[in-house]
Design an enzyme around this catalytic site. Structure first.
Site, PDB file in Angstrom:
ATOM      1  N   CYS A  63      -4.711   2.265  -3.696  1.00  0.00           N
ATOM      2  CA  CYS A  63      -3.483   2.849  -3.121  1.00  0.00           C
ATOM      3  C   CYS A  63      -2.292   1.921  -3.344  1.00  0.00           C
ATOM      4  CB  CYS A  63      -3.636   3.168  -1.635  1.00  0.00           C
ATOM      5  SG  CYS A  63      -4.914   4.360  -1.298  1.00  0.00           S
TER       6      CYS A  63
ATOM      7  N   LYS B 225     -10.052  -0.414  10.891  1.00  0.00           N
ATOM      8  CA  LYS B 225     -10.181  -1.644  10.098  1.00  0.00           C
ATOM      9  C   LYS B 225     -10.470  -2.857  10.982  1.00  0.00           C
ATOM     10  CE  LYS B 225      -7.004  -0.023   6.479  1.00  0.00           C
ATOM     11  NZ  LYS B 225      -7.819   0.227   5.282  1.00  0.00           N
TER      12      LYS B 225
ATOM     13  N   GLN C 124      -4.323  -5.104   7.268  1.00  0.00           N
ATOM     14  CA  GLN C 124      -5.360  -6.032   6.812  1.00  0.00           C
ATOM     15  C   GLN C 124      -5.401  -7.323   7.615  1.00  0.00           C
ATOM     16  OE1 GLN C 124      -7.723  -5.326   4.861  1.00  0.00           O
ATOM     17  NE2 GLN C 124      -6.938  -3.394   4.077  1.00  0.00           N
TER      18      GLN C 124
ATOM     19  N   HIS D 236       0.878  -1.181   0.000  1.00  0.00           N
ATOM     20  CA  HIS D 236       0.000   0.000   0.000  1.00  0.00           C
ATOM     21  C   HIS D 236       0.913   1.228   0.000  1.00  0.00           C
ATOM     22  CE1 HIS D 236      -2.787   2.954   1.796  1.00  0.00           C
ATOM     23  NE2 HIS D 236      -3.782   2.136   1.499  1.00  0.00           N
TER      24      HIS D 236
ATOM     25  N   ASP E 276       3.317  -4.286   8.027  1.00  0.00           N
ATOM     26  CA  ASP E 276       2.047  -3.586   7.860  1.00  0.00           C
ATOM     27  C   ASP E 276       0.935  -4.609   8.110  1.00  0.00           C
ATOM     28  OD1 ASP E 276      -0.273  -2.482   6.944  1.00  0.00           O
ATOM     29  OD2 ASP E 276       0.580  -1.629   5.116  1.00  0.00           O
TER      30      ASP E 276
HETATM   31  C1  LIG Z   1      -2.313  -2.797   3.751  1.00  0.00           C
HETATM   32  C2  LIG Z   1      -2.654  -1.388   4.146  1.00  0.00           C
HETATM   33  N1  LIG Z   1      -1.694  -0.608   4.661  1.00  0.00           N
HETATM   34  C3  LIG Z   1      -1.925   0.655   5.051  1.00  0.00           C
HETATM   35  C4  LIG Z   1      -3.184   1.215   4.940  1.00  0.00           C
HETATM   36  C5  LIG Z   1      -3.404   2.616   5.398  1.00  0.00           C
HETATM   37  O1  LIG Z   1      -4.262   2.627   6.507  1.00  0.00           O
HETATM   38  P1  LIG Z   1      -4.786   4.002   7.120  1.00  0.00           P
HETATM   39  O2  LIG Z   1      -5.389   4.766   5.968  1.00  0.00           O
HETATM   40  O3  LIG Z   1      -5.782   3.595   8.128  1.00  0.00           O
HETATM   41  O4  LIG Z   1      -3.614   4.707   7.700  1.00  0.00           O
HETATM   42  C6  LIG Z   1      -4.210   0.458   4.391  1.00  0.00           C
HETATM   43  C7  LIG Z   1      -5.553   1.037   4.191  1.00  0.00           C
HETATM   44  O5  LIG Z   1      -6.285   0.661   3.311  1.00  0.00           O
HETATM   45  C8  LIG Z   1      -3.945  -0.881   3.997  1.00  0.00           C
HETATM   46  O6  LIG Z   1      -4.901  -1.660   3.480  1.00  0.00           O
END
Ligand SMILES: Cc1ncc(COP(=O)(O)O)c(C=O)c1O
Length: 404
Positions: free
Chosen positions: A362, A224, A201, A121, A198
Site C-alpha cells: 500500500c 496491529k 506501526q 501508506h 500515522d
Molecule cells: C503505516 C500504516 N498506515 C496506515 C495503515 C492502515 O491501517 P488500517 O488498514 O488498519 O486502517 C497501515 C496498515 O498496514 C499502515 O501500516
C-alpha cells in the site's frame, strides 16, 4: 527476562495440531495475532454484556457504556493524552485519517498546501490527495534521500506559511524507517501547520506519548496491537478535535435535530456517529493492558534483537538486498532477491509455513521513488524468536535453490 514461551502460549494460533503445523508468522505489520485475553473479552461482552451504549437506561446498557468509556480512558492513558475526551474511537487508522481530512474540508482553501511524505501508506496519502482535489489546495510530497530516509532538509524547505497540514508516518510500514517525530513536529510548528501522525506501526513497537511528541492528531489501528479488527483510534488535541466537522452524521452524535437544522455533541461523541464497535473497543482496552504488562521497552528490545538476528542471516545468504535505513532499527525488514520476484519468494515461504508479505505494501508512491514494483517484507513481534528467523532463512535458501 522476556519469557517468550509464556507469551507464545497465550496465542492460540500458535498451538500445534495435526492440521495446523508450526506457523512462523512474520506479517505483524499487516496485523498482529490475538492473545486469549482479547478473544475472551470479546466473547464475554457478546455472551454476557451485550447492549447498545449511551442509549438504554437499564443496567446492562449502563454497564456496556461504562466499559466502553473505561476503554477510552485506557487508550488515553496509554498515549498519555491529557484527557479521555481526546480519544475518538473509529474503525482504524484509515478511518481516523479520513476523519481528519474530511473534517478539515471546510477550513482548507485553494491557497493552502497539504504536505505528506513519499513513504506514506495509501491511508495517509490518498485522503489528503482527495482533500486537495476537493478544495483546490496544492498536494505536495516531501522526498526521500537515496537510502530511503526522509530528507529533513527538503521537508523543512517545503514547509511554509501556506502549509495547513503535514501528515507523516512514525514508522514506515515498508522500510521500517523510524522518523524523528519531535523534530518534524517542531519544524511544522514554526509555520503553525497542523501535524497528523500515522502511528499504525509504532504503537506496538515503542512508547508513543502524544504530549511528548506534541503532534496535533494521531491515528492507530487496534488490530496491529493485538486487539480486534474494526476498532481504531483518532487522538486529537481538544480544541482541534472541536474544529473538525463530523465526517459522518446520524444517531448518537447530536444534541438536537429539527427539520431546519441539527446540532452536534462535542468530541469525542460528536465524532462517533452510529453504533460504535463496542466489544472491539473494550477488547482493545484489554489488548493495551496486555501490552503494558509485558512492557513496550521489552517488546521493542525483543523485536529488534530478533530482527537483527534475521538480518545477519539475510546478509549471509548473498544476492539479497535489504532496503531503507530502517533495516536493523525497527521490527520491519524489506528486501528483494536478485532475479526472483517477491511474489515467488512469498509463495515458496508460504509453502514452508513462513508467512511474510510481498507487494507494494500500500505504498505505490514509495515504490515509484525506489524504482521497484514490490518487496518482500518480514515484520517481527513479541512471539517471534530466533527459531522463526532461522526458519525464514532456511526457507529463503530453498527459494534460491528452486529459482536458480
Ligand atoms: C503505516 C500504516 N498506515 C496506515 C495503515 C492502515 O491501517 P488500517 O488498514 O488498519 O486502517 C497501515 C496498515 O498496514 C499502515 O501500516
Amino acid at each position: 527476562m522476556f519469557a517468550i514461551d509464556r507469551i507464545r502460549r497465550q496465542f492460540p494460533v500458535f498451538r500445534l495440531t495435526d492440521d495446523h503445523p508450526a506457523l512462523v508468522y512474520l506479517d505483524n505489520a499487516a496485523t498482529t495475532q490475538k492473545p486469549m485475553v482479547v478473544i475472551e473479552r470479546l466473547q464475554q461482552f457478546y455472551g454476557h454484556e451485550n447492549a447498545n451504549i449511551h442509549r438504554g437506561i437499564y443496567r446492562l446498557a449502563h454497564k456496556a457504556t461504562q466499559s466502553y468509556e473505561r476503554a477510552r480512558t485506557k487508550v488515553a492513558n496509554f498515549l498519555n493524552a491529557k484527557q479521555p475526551e481526546e480519544v475518538v474511537f473509529c474503525r482504524g487508522t484509515t478511518e481516523a485519517i479520513n476523519m481528519v481530512a474530511q473534517g478539515l474540508r471546510h477550513q482548507v482553501t485553494s491557497e493552502d498546501e497539504i504536505l505528506v511524505t513519499a513513504m506514506e501508506h495509501h491511508a495517509n496519502y490518498v485522503p489528503w490527495q482527495t482533500l486537495c482535489k476537493q478544495t483546490g489546495a496544492s498536494f505536495r510530497v516531501a522526498p526521500l534521500k537515496e537510502n530511503g530516509s526522509l530528507d529533513l532538509y527538503l521537508l523543512g524547505k517545503m514547509l511554509n506559511k501556506k502549509t495547513r497540514v503535514l501528515a507523516f508516518t512514525h514508522i514506515s510500514n515498508t522500510l521500517g524507517t523510524i522518523n524523528p517525530v519531535s523534530e518534524i513536529v517542531e519544524l511544522a510548528k514554526k509555520h503553525q501547520c497542523l501535524t497528523v501522525l500515522d502511528a499504525a506501526q509504532s504503537v506496538a513497537f515503542d512508547q508513543v506519548d502524544v504530549q511528548d511528541l506534541n503532534c496535533d492528531f494521531l491515528a492507530f489501528s487496534g488490530h496491529k496491537i493485538f486487539g480486534p479488527m474494526g476498532i481504531g483510534v483518532l487522538y486529537g488535541k481538544t480544541e482541534l478535535l472541536a474544529d473538525l466537522y463530523p465526517y459522518q452524521q446520524g444517531g448518537g452524535m447530536i444534541t438536537e435535530v429539527t427539520e431546519q437544522e441539527s446540532r452536534f455533541k462535542n468530541p469525542p461523541h460528536g465524532l462517533e456517529a452510529g453504533t460504535p464497535p463496542v466489544a472491539e473497543a473494550i477488547a482493545l482496552g484489554t489488548a493495551l493492558d496486555f501490552v503494558s504488562e509485558i512492557g513496550l521497552l521489552n517488546i521493542r528490545e525483543h523485536s529488534q534483537k530478533t530482527l537483527n538476528y534475521a538480518l545477519d542471516g539475510l546478509n549471509r545468504l548473498g544476492k539479497v538486498n535489504t532496503l531503507g535505513p530502517g533495516s536493523g532499527t525497527s521490527n520491519i525488514i524489506s528486501f528483494v532477491m536478485d532475479m526472483i520476484h517477491p511474489h515467488d519468494v512469498a509463495t515458496i515461504l508460504g509453502e514452508a509455513g513462513v508467512a511474510v508479505r510481498a507487494g507494494h505494501h500500500c505504498c505505490q508512491p514509495l515504490m515509484q521513488a525506489l524504482g521497484i514494483n514490490s518487496t518482500v517484507r518480514a515484520s517481527f513481534s513479541i512471539y517471534n524468536d530466533t527459531d522463526d528467523a532461522d526458519r525464514l532463512i532456511d526457507a529463503l535458501k530453498t527459494v534460491q535453490k528452486i529459482m536458480s
